[in-house]
Write an enzyme that holds these catalytic residues in place. Structure first.
Site, PDB file in Angstrom:
ATOM      1  N   ARG A 135      -1.261   4.163   4.324  1.00  0.00           N
ATOM      2  CA  ARG A 135      -1.737   4.751   2.914  1.00  0.00           C
ATOM      3  C   ARG A 135      -1.636   6.024   3.045  1.00  0.00           C
ATOM      4  NH1 ARG A 135      -6.943   5.643   1.125  1.00  0.00           N
ATOM      5  NH2 ARG A 135      -7.379   4.951  -1.106  1.00  0.00           N
TER       6      ARG A 135
ATOM      7  N   LYS B  99     -12.871   5.490  -0.929  1.00  0.00           N
ATOM      8  CA  LYS B  99     -12.387   4.989  -2.229  1.00  0.00           C
ATOM      9  C   LYS B  99     -13.629   5.505  -3.284  1.00  0.00           C
ATOM     10  CE  LYS B  99      -9.402   1.861  -4.422  1.00  0.00           C
ATOM     11  NZ  LYS B  99      -8.594   3.142  -4.961  1.00  0.00           N
TER      12      LYS B  99
ATOM     13  N   SER C 280      -5.509  -6.163  -4.062  1.00  0.00           N
ATOM     14  CA  SER C 280      -6.852  -5.695  -4.158  1.00  0.00           C
ATOM     15  C   SER C 280      -7.533  -6.446  -5.242  1.00  0.00           C
ATOM     16  CB  SER C 280      -7.018  -4.212  -4.314  1.00  0.00           C
ATOM     17  OG  SER C 280      -6.289  -3.577  -3.663  1.00  0.00           O
TER      18      SER C 280
HETATM   19  C1  LIG Z   1      -6.492  -4.300   2.436  1.00  0.00           C
HETATM   20  C2  LIG Z   1      -6.616  -3.674   1.167  1.00  0.00           C
HETATM   21  N1  LIG Z   1      -7.507  -3.835   0.304  1.00  0.00           N
HETATM   22  C3  LIG Z   1      -7.587  -2.909  -0.874  1.00  0.00           C
HETATM   23  C4  LIG Z   1      -6.830  -1.970  -0.867  1.00  0.00           C
HETATM   24  C5  LIG Z   1      -7.031  -1.092  -1.985  1.00  0.00           C
HETATM   25  O1  LIG Z   1      -5.711  -0.956  -2.930  1.00  0.00           O
HETATM   26  P1  LIG Z   1      -5.745  -0.101  -4.470  1.00  0.00           P
HETATM   27  O2  LIG Z   1      -6.831  -0.794  -4.939  1.00  0.00           O
HETATM   28  O3  LIG Z   1      -4.486  -0.145  -4.961  1.00  0.00           O
HETATM   29  O4  LIG Z   1      -6.080   1.223  -3.991  1.00  0.00           O
HETATM   30  P2  LIG Z   1      -5.483   2.085  -3.317  1.00  0.00           P
HETATM   31  O5  LIG Z   1      -5.507   2.052  -1.712  1.00  0.00           O
HETATM   32  O6  LIG Z   1      -3.991   2.213  -3.475  1.00  0.00           O
HETATM   33  O7  LIG Z   1      -6.131   3.335  -3.266  1.00  0.00           O
HETATM   34  C6  LIG Z   1      -5.974  -1.725   0.154  1.00  0.00           C
HETATM   35  N2  LIG Z   1      -5.200  -0.375  -0.015  1.00  0.00           N
HETATM   36  N3  LIG Z   1      -5.805  -2.510   1.107  1.00  0.00           N
HETATM   37  C1  LIG Z   2      -8.378   1.728   0.301  1.00  0.00           C
HETATM   38  C2  LIG Z   2      -9.741   0.812   0.113  1.00  0.00           C
HETATM   39  N1  LIG Z   2      -9.633  -0.005  -0.859  1.00  0.00           N
HETATM   40  C3  LIG Z   2     -10.807  -0.748  -1.010  1.00  0.00           C
HETATM   41  C4  LIG Z   2     -11.090  -1.658  -2.142  1.00  0.00           C
HETATM   42  O1  LIG Z   2     -12.279  -2.277  -2.276  1.00  0.00           O
HETATM   43  O2  LIG Z   2     -10.261  -1.874  -2.754  1.00  0.00           O
HETATM   44  S1  LIG Z   2     -12.188   0.185  -0.367  1.00  0.00           S
HETATM   45  C5  LIG Z   2     -10.862   1.093   0.486  1.00  0.00           C
HETATM   46  C6  LIG Z   2     -11.499   2.201   1.375  1.00  0.00           C
HETATM   47  C7  LIG Z   2     -11.879   1.659   2.724  1.00  0.00           C
HETATM   48  O3  LIG Z   2     -12.090   2.689   3.725  1.00  0.00           O
HETATM   49  P1  LIG Z   2     -13.285   2.603   4.791  1.00  0.00           P
HETATM   50  O4  LIG Z   2     -13.103   1.478   5.452  1.00  0.00           O
HETATM   51  O5  LIG Z   2     -13.300   3.990   5.395  1.00  0.00           O
HETATM   52  O6  LIG Z   2     -14.595   2.535   3.856  1.00  0.00           O
END
Ligand SMILES: Cc1ncc(COP(=O)(O)OP(=O)(O)O)c(N)n1
Ligand SMILES: Cc1nc(C(=O)O)sc1CCOP(=O)(O)O
Ligand SMILES: [Mg+2]
Length: 368
Positions: free
Chosen positions: A198, A296, A267
């Site tokens: 990502r 996020k 997601s």
């Molecule tokens: C395992 C997993 N879960 C949630 C996310 C978040 O995806 P998304 O809502 O498209 O947000 P971005 O990651 O694209 O900013 C994820 N990447 N992985």
């Molecule tokens: C990439 C992403 N997606 C989310 C969701 O809820 O869809 S939370 C998230 C970031 C998670 O990062 P950390 O482990 O550093 O908190």
């Protein structure tokens, strides 16, 4: 030693042309050569299939894939007649000594299987072509068998991916880092089996380069490699799948592009999104953010209640995500999570291997 005899004859326009006539013994010699080629390639195909079959049996425990391998081996045995076997001349075969350095080493089960599928398919192509000189049905039979082997390869690789997904309880989602490859490798050494690339900011040239390196790294450790957001990038680097958000391409469209053998994650933040993702055919879902997280920013937490809802209602693998680390993982487990995804907990860890080992051990503890 017999020789071919050149004789002249007249063609339709009464011009004199040279016609080559093969002697009887020359024909017999040619037939022996064809028989040796068929014999050698029947052996090659059978050996390659046997190697694949062992994995279907002991590695995957999959009766259907095992049955298909057995069927193909039986078909090969049917064509391996006594007269073809009798043509064998191993001491006189210069090919037995030749090996390629790549054959001396295999970096992973995937590489081993791919090499052997390649071997079987090549052998079947040879059998298809030379077989036409042996029996009127052999060419057609081996063409069909070759296509069955392609299907077997796709099914086996897809099955492997799904099985590994179900067995993965910790998911690393990467963020940009100077030491990305080193950190991911450290986590793989700690027992990680699922990685998502990502990077929301990098140019595509950088993404392509990094994703290619990460895919190679993950596969060399037998781990799955997923690309965030981008189906095209996932295909370009031969990733195991893609992770889609609510704003990304619809699952149906991604499925058309990726097929059923690659994984699609989605997601979700609430019950409605979860049910929709499952109905649309997601292979797994993200459940979060469990806690607010700077990774996020601006996405409100869905909280532990949503984790408990997922535990009760999700029929497919799901990963709790958002703000999870070594300090709070047990609360998330308490709420019902059997799988978690993290970014900072590993990417920013001083000792990624140790943190990974700890998180993996916590996730496995709950299954006891
Ligand atoms: C395992 C997993 N879960 C949630 C996310 C978040 O995806 P998304 O809502 O498209 O947000 P971005 O990651 O694209 O900013 C994820 N990447 N992985
Ligand atoms: C990439 C992403 N997606 C989310 C969701 O809820 O869809 S939370 C998230 C970031 C998670 O990062 P950390 O482990 O550093 O908190
Ligand atoms: Mg996204």
């Amino acid at each position: 030693m017999s020789k071919s005899v050149d004789i002249t004859s007249l063609n339709e326009s009464n011009n004199r042309v040279v016609v080559m006539v093969e002697s009887h013994s020359q024909k017999a010699q040619m037939q022996q050569v064809v028989y040796r080629i068929l014999d050698a390639n029947l052996d090659r195909a059978r050996e390659g299939l046997r190697i694949i079959e062992e994995w279907c049996r002991f590695g995957l425990n999959n009766a259907q894939l095992l049955g298909e391998c057995k069927y193909l081996r039986q078909e090969l045995a049917h064509w391996h007649t006594a007269e073809l076997r009798a043509a064998r001349d191993t001491p006189g075969d210069p090919g037995t000594e030749l090996t390629h350095p790549q054959e001396e080493q295999r970096s992973s089960i995937k590489a081993l299987l791919q090499a052997n599928f390649c071997r079987v398919q090549e052998a079947m192509r040879v059998l298809e072509e030379y077989g036409k000189l042996y029996h009127p049905n052999m060419g057609k039979a081996f063409k069909q068998m070759r296509y069955r082997v392609y299907t077997l390869e796709t099914s086996l690789m897809g099955y492997q991916r799904h099985q590994l997904l179900w067995r993965s309880h910790l998911y690393l989602v990467t963020s940009p880092s100077e030491t990305l490859l080193k950190t991911v490798e450290a986590a793989l050494k700690g027992g990680l089996t699922l990685v998502q690339y990502r990077d929301k900011m990098a140019d595509d040239t950088v993404r392509l380069e990094q994703a290619t390196k990460l895919r190679q790294l993950c596969h060399s450790y037998g781990a799955l490699f997923i690309v965030n957001d981008r189906v095209d990038l996932a295909l370009a680097v031969d990733a195991d799948g893609v992770h889609l958000g609510q704003q990304d391409m619809p699952i149906a469209m991604a499925r058309q592009l990726l097929g059923h053998q690659r994984l699609i994650g989605k997601s979700t933040t609430n019950a409605e999104e979860m049910q929709k993702a499952i109905a649309e055919g997601a292979d797994y879902i993200g459940v979060g953010p469990v806690y607010e997280t700077p990774t996020k920013a601006n996405k409100p937490a869905a909280g532990l209640n949503y984790v408990s809802y997922a535990a009760q209602n999700s029929s497919i693998p799901w990963f709790a995500i958002g703000g999870i680390d070594a300090n709070n993982i047990n609360d998330v487990i308490e709420a019902g999570a059997e799988r978690v995804a993290v970014v900072r907990a590993i990417i920013e860890a001083e000792q990624p291997t140790l943190v990974t080992q700890y998180l993996v051990s916590q996730m496995h503890r709950i299954k006891l």
